[in-house]
Motif scaffolding. Structure first.
Motif, PDB file in Angstrom:
ATOM      1  N   VAL A 195       5.087 -46.148 -22.664  1.00  0.00           N
ATOM      2  CA  VAL A 195       5.252 -44.707 -22.458  1.00  0.00           C
ATOM      3  C   VAL A 195       3.946 -44.108 -21.943  1.00  0.00           C
ATOM      4  CG1 VAL A 195       5.785 -42.503 -23.581  1.00  0.00           C
ATOM      5  CG2 VAL A 195       7.064 -44.565 -24.209  1.00  0.00           C
TER       6      VAL A 195
ATOM      7  N   GLY B  66       3.119 -43.452 -18.273  1.00  0.00           N
ATOM      8  CA  GLY B  66       3.540 -42.208 -17.637  1.00  0.00           C
ATOM      9  C   GLY B  66       2.404 -41.223 -17.432  1.00  0.00           C
ATOM     10  N   ARG B  67       1.272 -41.455 -18.076  1.00  0.00           N
ATOM     11  CA  ARG B  67       0.122 -40.558 -17.950  1.00  0.00           C
ATOM     12  C   ARG B  67      -0.812 -40.943 -16.802  1.00  0.00           C
ATOM     13  NH1 ARG B  67       0.984 -36.000 -19.383  1.00  0.00           N
ATOM     14  NH2 ARG B  67      -1.279 -35.615 -19.529  1.00  0.00           N
TER      15      ARG B  67
ATOM     16  N   ILE C 209      13.162 -35.337 -12.742  1.00  0.00           N
ATOM     17  CA  ILE C 209      13.310 -36.753 -13.077  1.00  0.00           C
ATOM     18  C   ILE C 209      14.491 -37.306 -12.282  1.00  0.00           C
ATOM     19  CG2 ILE C 209      13.673 -38.465 -14.883  1.00  0.00           C
ATOM     20  CD1 ILE C 209      12.583 -36.513 -16.900  1.00  0.00           C
TER      21      ILE C 209
ATOM     22  N   LYS D 132       8.864 -42.504 -20.913  1.00  0.00           N
ATOM     23  CA  LYS D 132       7.732 -42.644 -19.984  1.00  0.00           C
ATOM     24  C   LYS D 132       7.780 -41.547 -18.924  1.00  0.00           C
ATOM     25  CE  LYS D 132       5.976 -45.974 -16.550  1.00  0.00           C
ATOM     26  NZ  LYS D 132       6.559 -45.358 -15.341  1.00  0.00           N
ATOM     27  N   ALA D 133       8.993 -41.272 -18.400  1.00  0.00           N
ATOM     28  CA  ALA D 133       9.137 -40.213 -17.404  1.00  0.00           C
ATOM     29  C   ALA D 133       8.841 -38.841 -18.011  1.00  0.00           C
ATOM     30  CB  ALA D 133      10.553 -40.237 -16.820  1.00  0.00           C
TER      31      ALA D 133
ATOM     32  N   GLN E 267       5.210 -38.144 -18.283  1.00  0.00           N
ATOM     33  CA  GLN E 267       4.610 -37.853 -16.977  1.00  0.00           C
ATOM     34  C   GLN E 267       4.565 -36.353 -16.715  1.00  0.00           C
ATOM     35  OE1 GLN E 267       6.100 -40.605 -14.047  1.00  0.00           O
ATOM     36  NE2 GLN E 267       5.328 -39.395 -12.320  1.00  0.00           N
TER      37      GLN E 267
ATOM     38  N   SER F 174       9.100 -37.648 -11.271  1.00  0.00           N
ATOM     39  CA  SER F 174       9.073 -38.974 -11.889  1.00  0.00           C
ATOM     40  C   SER F 174      10.394 -39.676 -11.609  1.00  0.00           C
ATOM     41  CB  SER F 174       8.820 -38.887 -13.396  1.00  0.00           C
ATOM     42  OG  SER F 174       9.760 -38.046 -14.023  1.00  0.00           O
TER      43      SER F 174
ATOM     44  N   VAL G  83      12.973 -43.069 -12.661  1.00  0.00           N
ATOM     45  CA  VAL G  83      13.369 -44.157 -13.556  1.00  0.00           C
ATOM     46  C   VAL G  83      14.318 -45.058 -12.776  1.00  0.00           C
ATOM     47  CG1 VAL G  83      14.468 -44.798 -15.730  1.00  0.00           C
ATOM     48  CG2 VAL G  83      13.147 -42.667 -15.584  1.00  0.00           C
TER      49      VAL G  83
END
Length: 266
Positions: A106, A109-110, A169, A160-161, A164, A88, A90
């Motif tokens: 958030v 992220g899914r 990250i 959000k990351a 995921q 992920s 950012v």
């Protein structure tokens, strides 16, 4: 910590891009690893190639030479949807959204798990809730994203990351718009994510002194000098930190490994 588990390995890596029919090389012959449980900071001036290197490691652009492996697999062999479940990112840019609350942001992220329509199932909602609680933004859950401060917004993007559910990250300048207390808060939060949750945290940053004090490992990058890696103490003892960053008006204290402003030379 799981610092002995190699998650990403680059071997004899050359990064760059093609422009106007020509190949522009940015970095060459880089062989290094990113390990679970460690926070690594990438440091260098604007134009040194930080973004190009990060984009290559994240699979956004192809290497010009050498290889990048994720969990032993060549990144070029991994489909985009699978890669999104491994890595992920950012970015620095503020999200251009209107009328979206924090929980919904958030929830984006899914997407690697929910598909195009983004309908959240029970497991997805649980992952979103856990990410929100982990980052400590429960009180922001129903706030509109455009109403948040820079520090609050950055926490939301990190949540959000987390939602995921990737092992890696990448963060590009996560403290760029923050005041100093917020910078410290974000960096210590990221360090705890690495150490307590076994994630690879790889950060591009200009906050040199903070990175010196908090990162497990440092990658120094410069157009002429290339890429040099090691712990803060290793790079202090080798003289590489001074070689990469010492400028007129600065002094370097090898005891604490930090730069100081030399008032007498200003």
């Amino acid at each position: 910590m799981n610092g002995d588990r190699i998650y990403i390995r680059c071997t004899d890596l050359t990064t760059g891009y093609r422009a106007g029919g020509h190949m522009r090389v940015v970095t060459t012959s880089l062989s290094e690893s990113l390990r679970a449980g460690e926070m690594t900071c990438l440091l260098g001036p604007n134009g040194a190639g930080k973004s190009t290197l990060m984009r290559t490691l994240a699979g956004f652009q192809k290497p010009l030479g050498g290889s990048v492996e994720i969990l032993g697999r060549d990144i070029r062999s991994i489909a985009i949807d699978e890669l999104a479940r491994l890595v992920s990112v950012v970015l620095t840019e503020r999200p251009m959204v209107e009328n979206m609350d924090v929980e919904a942001m958030v929830g984006l992220g899914r997407m690697p798990y929910t598909g195009f329509w983004g309908r959240l199932g029970k497991k997805d909602r649980e992952a979103v809730g856990e990410a929100i609680e982990l980052i400590g933004i429960g009180e922001l859950r129903h706030r509109m994203v455009q109403s948040l401060s820079d520090g609050e917004r950055q926490k939301v993007m990190i949540a959000k990351a987390i939602a995921q559910e990737t092992g890696v990250i990448f963060l590009d300048e996560p403290t760029a718009f923050l005041d100093y207390p917020s910078k410290v808060e974000i960096m210590t939060l990221l360090r705890s994510l690495a150490r307590e949750h076994g994630k690879v945290i790889f950060i591009s940053t200009h906050d040199i002194d903070m990175a010196f004090q908090i990162a497990d490992r440092l990658w120094l990058i410069d157009r002429k000098l290339g890429v040099c890696t090691g712990t803060h103490r290793q790079l202090v003892d080798s003289g590489d930190i001074e070689r990469y960053f010492l400028r007129p008006g600065l002094t370097f204290d090898k005891r604490d490994g930090l730069f100081k402003i030399d008032i007498q030379k200003i």
